[in-house]
Design a protein around this motif. Structure first.
Motif, PDB file in Angstrom:
ATOM      1  N   LYS A  49      -4.925  -5.825 -15.781  1.00 20.49           N
ATOM      2  CA  LYS A  49      -3.514  -6.126 -16.143  1.00 20.49           C
ATOM      3  C   LYS A  49      -2.870  -4.733 -16.152  1.00 20.49           C
ATOM      4  CE  LYS A  49      -4.870  -6.617 -21.021  1.00 20.49           C
ATOM      5  NZ  LYS A  49      -4.332  -5.403 -21.510  1.00 20.49           N
ATOM      6  N   ASP A  50      -3.219  -3.948 -16.408  1.00 22.13           N
ATOM      7  CA  ASP A  50      -2.407  -2.514 -16.530  1.00 22.13           C
ATOM      8  C   ASP A  50      -2.295  -1.759 -15.325  1.00 22.13           C
ATOM      9  OD1 ASP A  50      -2.014  -3.126 -19.424  1.00 22.13           O
ATOM     10  OD2 ASP A  50      -4.233  -2.240 -19.671  1.00 22.13           O
ATOM     11  N   PHE A  51      -2.953  -2.205 -14.271  1.00 19.31           N
ATOM     12  CA  PHE A  51      -2.970  -1.523 -12.847  1.00 19.31           C
ATOM     13  C   PHE A  51      -1.580  -1.116 -12.590  1.00 19.31           C
ATOM     14  CE2 PHE A  51      -2.551  -1.074  -8.406  1.00 19.31           C
ATOM     15  CZ  PHE A  51      -3.365  -0.165  -8.217  1.00 19.31           C
ATOM     16  N   GLU A  52      -0.400  -1.880 -12.104  1.00 21.23           N
ATOM     17  CA  GLU A  52       0.615  -1.543 -11.812  1.00 21.23           C
ATOM     18  C   GLU A  52       1.435  -0.308 -12.767  1.00 21.23           C
ATOM     19  OE1 GLU A  52       3.513  -4.049 -10.103  1.00 21.23           O
ATOM     20  OE2 GLU A  52       2.035  -5.437  -9.458  1.00 21.23           O
ATOM     21  N   LYS A  53       1.164  -0.373 -14.070  1.00 18.47           N
ATOM     22  CA  LYS A  53       1.925   0.521 -14.922  1.00 18.47           C
ATOM     23  C   LYS A  53       1.238   2.130 -14.591  1.00 18.47           C
ATOM     24  CE  LYS A  53       0.665   0.534 -19.172  1.00 18.47           C
ATOM     25  NZ  LYS A  53       0.492   0.207 -20.823  1.00 18.47           N
ATOM     26  N   VAL A  54      -0.043   1.956 -14.673  1.00 14.64           N
ATOM     27  CA  VAL A  54      -0.852   3.131 -14.601  1.00 14.64           C
ATOM     28  C   VAL A  54      -0.732   3.760 -13.300  1.00 14.64           C
ATOM     29  CG1 VAL A  54      -3.029   4.232 -14.836  1.00 14.64           C
ATOM     30  CG2 VAL A  54      -2.385   2.638 -16.449  1.00 14.64           C
ATOM     31  N   PHE A  55      -0.637   2.936 -12.265  1.00 12.28           N
ATOM     32  CA  PHE A  55      -0.770   3.271 -10.958  1.00 12.28           C
ATOM     33  C   PHE A  55       0.769   3.883 -10.477  1.00 12.28           C
ATOM     34  CE2 PHE A  55      -0.113   2.816  -6.125  1.00 12.28           C
ATOM     35  CZ  PHE A  55      -1.572   3.699  -5.770  1.00 12.28           C
ATOM     36  N   PHE A  56       1.696   3.439 -11.286  1.00 12.85           N
ATOM     37  CA  PHE A  56       3.173   3.900 -11.158  1.00 12.85           C
ATOM     38  C   PHE A  56       3.170   5.439 -11.548  1.00 12.85           C
ATOM     39  CE2 PHE A  56       7.263   4.939 -13.051  1.00 12.85           C
ATOM     40  CZ  PHE A  56       8.203   4.891 -11.876  1.00 12.85           C
ATOM     41  N   GLU A  57       2.426   5.592 -12.807  1.00 13.31           N
ATOM     42  CA  GLU A  57       2.565   6.921 -13.401  1.00 13.31           C
ATOM     43  C   GLU A  57       2.016   7.869 -12.868  1.00 13.31           C
ATOM     44  OE1 GLU A  57       0.440   9.107 -17.250  1.00 13.31           O
ATOM     45  OE2 GLU A  57       0.648   7.147 -17.406  1.00 13.31           O
ATOM     46  N   VAL A  58       0.644   7.668 -11.941  1.00 13.62           N
ATOM     47  CA  VAL A  58      -0.134   8.384 -11.089  1.00 13.62           C
ATOM     48  C   VAL A  58       0.579   8.910  -9.849  1.00 13.62           C
ATOM     49  CG1 VAL A  58      -2.427   8.322 -12.434  1.00 13.62           C
ATOM     50  CG2 VAL A  58      -1.877   6.874 -10.191  1.00 13.62           C
ATOM     51  N   MET A  59       1.242   7.663  -9.321  1.00 18.72           N
ATOM     52  CA  MET A  59       1.973   7.917  -7.888  1.00 18.72           C
ATOM     53  C   MET A  59       3.306   8.745  -8.096  1.00 18.72           C
ATOM     54  SD  MET A  59       0.726   6.417  -5.430  1.00 18.72           S
ATOM     55  CE  MET A  59       1.776   5.748  -4.078  1.00 18.72           C
ATOM     56  N   THR A  60       3.799   9.002  -9.319  1.00 17.18           N
ATOM     57  CA  THR A  60       4.992   9.930  -9.537  1.00 17.18           C
ATOM     58  C   THR A  60       4.687  11.348  -9.470  1.00 17.18           C
ATOM     59  OG1 THR A  60       4.697   9.747 -12.022  1.00 17.18           O
ATOM     60  CG2 THR A  60       6.239   8.096 -10.868  1.00 17.18           C
ATOM     61  N   ASP A  97      -8.051  -4.647   0.580  1.00 13.85           N
ATOM     62  CA  ASP A  97      -7.533  -3.459   1.013  1.00 13.85           C
ATOM     63  C   ASP A  97      -6.369  -3.438   1.952  1.00 13.85           C
ATOM     64  OD1 ASP A  97      -8.764  -1.294  -0.221  1.00 13.85           O
ATOM     65  OD2 ASP A  97     -10.530  -1.259   0.889  1.00 13.85           O
ATOM     66  N   ASP A  98      -6.465  -4.402   2.750  1.00 12.95           N
ATOM     67  CA  ASP A  98      -5.263  -4.803   3.709  1.00 12.95           C
ATOM     68  C   ASP A  98      -3.952  -5.260   2.753  1.00 12.95           C
ATOM     69  OD1 ASP A  98      -6.970  -4.430   5.762  1.00 12.95           O
ATOM     70  OD2 ASP A  98      -7.279  -6.568   6.052  1.00 12.95           O
ATOM     71  N   ARG A  99      -4.175  -6.111   1.857  1.00 10.71           N
ATOM     72  CA  ARG A  99      -3.036  -6.418   1.016  1.00 10.71           C
ATOM     73  C   ARG A  99      -2.373  -5.468   0.292  1.00 10.71           C
ATOM     74  NH1 ARG A  99      -6.683 -10.656  -0.168  1.00 10.71           N
ATOM     75  NH2 ARG A  99      -6.599 -10.146  -2.197  1.00 10.71           N
ATOM     76  N   PHE A 100      -3.311  -4.540  -0.302  1.00  9.70           N
ATOM     77  CA  PHE A 100      -2.816  -3.335  -1.184  1.00  9.70           C
ATOM     78  C   PHE A 100      -2.129  -2.576  -0.165  1.00  9.70           C
ATOM     79  CE2 PHE A 100      -3.532   0.676  -2.492  1.00  9.70           C
ATOM     80  CZ  PHE A 100      -3.046   0.699  -3.945  1.00  9.70           C
ATOM     81  N   ILE A 101      -2.654  -2.277   0.949  1.00 16.84           N
ATOM     82  CA  ILE A 101      -1.941  -1.470   1.812  1.00 16.84           C
ATOM     83  C   ILE A 101      -0.479  -1.960   2.137  1.00 16.84           C
ATOM     84  CG2 ILE A 101      -1.771  -0.301   4.181  1.00 16.84           C
ATOM     85  CD1 ILE A 101      -4.801  -0.461   3.927  1.00 16.84           C
ATOM     86  N   LYS A 102      -0.291  -3.040   2.415  1.00 11.91           N
ATOM     87  CA  LYS A 102       1.044  -3.587   2.576  1.00 11.91           C
ATOM     88  C   LYS A 102       2.028  -3.591   1.304  1.00 11.91           C
ATOM     89  CE  LYS A 102      -0.164  -7.256   5.961  1.00 11.91           C
ATOM     90  NZ  LYS A 102      -0.430  -8.584   5.946  1.00 11.91           N
ATOM     91  N   TRP A 103       1.475  -3.816   0.173  1.00 16.60           N
ATOM     92  CA  TRP A 103       2.094  -3.561  -1.164  1.00 16.60           C
ATOM     93  C   TRP A 103       2.302  -2.314  -1.307  1.00 16.60           C
ATOM     94  CZ3 TRP A 103       0.633  -1.021  -5.730  1.00 16.60           C
ATOM     95  CH2 TRP A 103       1.401  -1.011  -6.625  1.00 16.60           C
ATOM     96  N   CYS A 104       1.501  -1.336  -1.239  1.00 17.20           N
ATOM     97  CA  CYS A 104       1.676   0.068  -1.542  1.00 17.20           C
ATOM     98  C   CYS A 104       2.716   0.659  -0.742  1.00 17.20           C
ATOM     99  CB  CYS A 104       0.318   0.820  -1.460  1.00 17.20           C
ATOM    100  SG  CYS A 104       0.485   2.657  -2.276  1.00 17.20           S
ATOM    101  N   LYS A 105       2.550   0.344   0.461  1.00 14.41           N
ATOM    102  CA  LYS A 105       3.656   0.966   1.397  1.00 14.41           C
ATOM    103  C   LYS A 105       5.263   0.449   1.155  1.00 14.41           C
ATOM    104  CE  LYS A 105       0.935   2.040   5.534  1.00 14.41           C
ATOM    105  NZ  LYS A 105       1.007   1.621   7.075  1.00 14.41           N
ATOM    106  N   LYS A 141       6.198  -0.805  -2.033  1.00 13.34           N
ATOM    107  CA  LYS A 141       6.540  -0.287  -3.359  1.00 13.34           C
ATOM    108  C   LYS A 141       6.923   1.294  -3.295  1.00 13.34           C
ATOM    109  CE  LYS A 141       6.268  -0.897  -7.906  1.00 13.34           C
ATOM    110  NZ  LYS A 141       7.026  -2.104  -8.621  1.00 13.34           N
ATOM    111  N   TYR A 142       6.094   1.898  -2.490  1.00 13.58           N
ATOM    112  CA  TYR A 142       6.219   3.558  -2.556  1.00 13.58           C
ATOM    113  C   TYR A 142       6.468   4.086  -1.059  1.00 13.58           C
ATOM    114  CZ  TYR A 142       4.100   2.945  -7.166  1.00 13.58           C
ATOM    115  OH  TYR A 142       3.906   2.555  -8.598  1.00 13.58           O
ATOM    116  N   PRO A 143       7.768   3.716  -0.429  1.00 12.48           N
ATOM    117  CA  PRO A 143       8.130   3.887   0.809  1.00 12.48           C
ATOM    118  C   PRO A 143       8.206   5.583   1.128  1.00 12.48           C
ATOM    119  CG  PRO A 143      10.034   3.256  -0.071  1.00 12.48           C
ATOM    120  CD  PRO A 143       8.748   3.050  -0.990  1.00 12.48           C
ATOM    121  N   ALA A 144       8.464   6.374   0.047  1.00 12.46           N
ATOM    122  CA  ALA A 144       8.716   7.950   0.327  1.00 12.46           C
ATOM    123  C   ALA A 144       7.493   8.565   0.400  1.00 12.46           C
ATOM    124  CB  ALA A 144       9.615   8.313  -0.804  1.00 12.46           C
ATOM    125  N   HIS A 145       6.166   8.008  -0.051  1.00 15.49           N
ATOM    126  CA  HIS A 145       4.985   8.770  -0.125  1.00 15.49           C
ATOM    127  C   HIS A 145       4.507   8.914   1.340  1.00 15.49           C
ATOM    128  CE1 HIS A 145       5.073   8.073  -4.473  1.00 15.49           C
ATOM    129  NE2 HIS A 145       3.713   8.886  -4.748  1.00 15.49           N
TER     130      HIS A 145
END
Length: 409
Positions: free
Chosen positions: A94-105, A128-136, A138-142
């Motif tokens: 339940k805390d994934f998106e919050k913590v992941f945002f912090e480390v992605m910055t 993994d396939d779904r996560f890749i779509k979401w990550c790209k 959510k974080y297009p500049a990485h």
């Protein structure tokens, strides 16, 4: 990994069958290899350059509760997860998106996990396939990088602990094969043989077969992926058994060809000995520095020589052969060796030289539909720093005399 980068690995889904039915859970081999975590809805994040030391390795797990414990069995607690993985920082999903945002910055590159095995051909969308779509999205500049080439190199070279587990899988396969040798006689059904194998595997703490078993009597052996296992075994026929146990998620992969009646005919012996000779000679080539592609060319030459001896090819067949499909391929149409480990067809980069502690199958065969039988022999061997590879299946009967003696004892 590049500086200031992190990598993300997801568990597999529990896949539905229909109504409320699901397939038994099988963990994604990559997250299992890296963490030891063997449950669904789990995520591993590796961030070696994280400013906070606690975020250099992070596990995200589904929070367990009393309801889950009653209906499904308890999931890992944070303490359990540390015991399994050695990872101190464990968050609930339940805390994934919050913590992941912090480390992605704090990072510039994210390593995403894709399946690039040379045989991969899946239509199902993975977690993994779904996560890749979401990550790209959510974080297009990485910057994006591939985790797979790193994993292929890591997973292909086995740790001593992994080799011990694979030896255990092979030892269980040995017990199951010996049980089968004493059971087989004219009139038994292929599925009964499968049941004998399964019984022995389960009673030795395996979950069962590492892959869908092939119990192919008579001409069924000439269908390379025959898995129906529903025909009766007749006197005089051979049975091709491609049957390996798993243990602790590690695979074994065995092939043996045995006579229904307990004795091989002279012709069956002749072909059997040719396959066994190719297997022995091919095994000697599995040493550090060997190139997979060149190895298969050499094995093809060995098989050509045997087929000439057997009268299945003549010199004109070889002189006029198509270089892209040599004459021997009429009777031996598949490859001789593949990586084995967590997956039966395991990861390993085939364009790079073989290394010590990689594990390969060796599985030549000769298939003769016109004569009503096919023979394949297969063991799993570990490449050594020096000398011939170590055969994890060295105790499993393979010589004609051994097999006949056990079947007639």
């Amino acid at each position: 990994m590049k500086p200031k980068s992190l990598a993300v690995f997801n568990s597999n889904d529990v896949y539905p069958i229909g109504a409320d039915s699901t397939m038994p859970f099988q963990q994604n081999r990559d997250i299992f290899y890296l963490s030891g975590v063997d449950q669904d809805e789990s995520v591993l994040v590796l961030f070696p350059d994280a400013p906070e030391e606690k975020h250099r390795e992070i596990l995200f797990l589904t929070e367990t509760n009393e309801h889950i414990a009653v209906w499904e069995g308890a999931k890992l607690t944070k303490d359990d997860a540390f015991d399994v993985s050695g990872i101190k920082t464990v968050y609930w999903m339940k805390d994934f998106e919050k913590v992941f945002f912090e480390v992605m910055t704090q990072c510039e590159t994210v390593y995403l996990n894709t399946n690039e095995h040379y045989r991969a051909n899946h239509q199902t969308e993975t977690r993994d396939d779904r996560f890749i779509k979401w990550c790209k999205e959510k974080y297009p500049a990485h910057q994006v990088a591939k985790a797979n080439p790193i994993l292929q190199r890591l997973r292909s070279v086995k740790d001593p602990i992994e080799l011990d587990l694979m030896q255990k899988a092979c030892d269980i396969t040995d017990k199951a094969f010996r049980r089968t040798l004493k059971f087989v006689k004219p009139g038994v059904w292929e599925y009964e043989i499968e049941a004998e194998y399964y019984h022995e595997m389960i009673r030795n703490r395996s979950k069962g077969f590492a892959y869908t078993p092939i119990i192919a009597s008579g001409n069924n052996a000439n269908v390379l992926h025959y898995i129906e296992n529903r025909h009766q075994c007749k006197e005089g026929d051979l049975i091709l058994l491609d049957t390996g146990a798993e243990y602790a998620n590690y695979s074994s992969d065995l092939s043996r060809t045995i006579p229904v009646s307990g004795r091989y005919t002279d012709r069956q012996k002749q072909v059997y000995n040719s396959v066994n000779k190719v297997k022995k000679d091919a095994t000697k080539m599995l040493v550090p520095g060997t190139m997979w592609k060149e190895y298969h060319v050499e094995v093809g030459k060995m098989m050509t020589s045997e087929l000439l001896e057997l009268g299945l090819l003549d010199k004109a067949d070889v002189q006029n052969e198509d270089p892209d499909w040599p004459a021997y391929k009429k009777y031996f149409m598949h490859g001789t060796s593949h990586h084995i480990g967590l997956d039966t067809h395991d990861y390993g980069i085939l364009t790079e030289p073989m290394e010590a502690n990689q594990v390969f199958t060796v599985e030549p065969g000769i298939y003769l539909p016109d004569e009503g039988f096919g023979i394949r022999l297969e063991d799993d061997v570990v490449i050594q720093e020096k000398g011939e590879p170590f055969n994890l299946m060295g105790n499993i009967p393979i010589e004609i005399e051994e097999i006949e003696d056990i079947m007639n004892s």
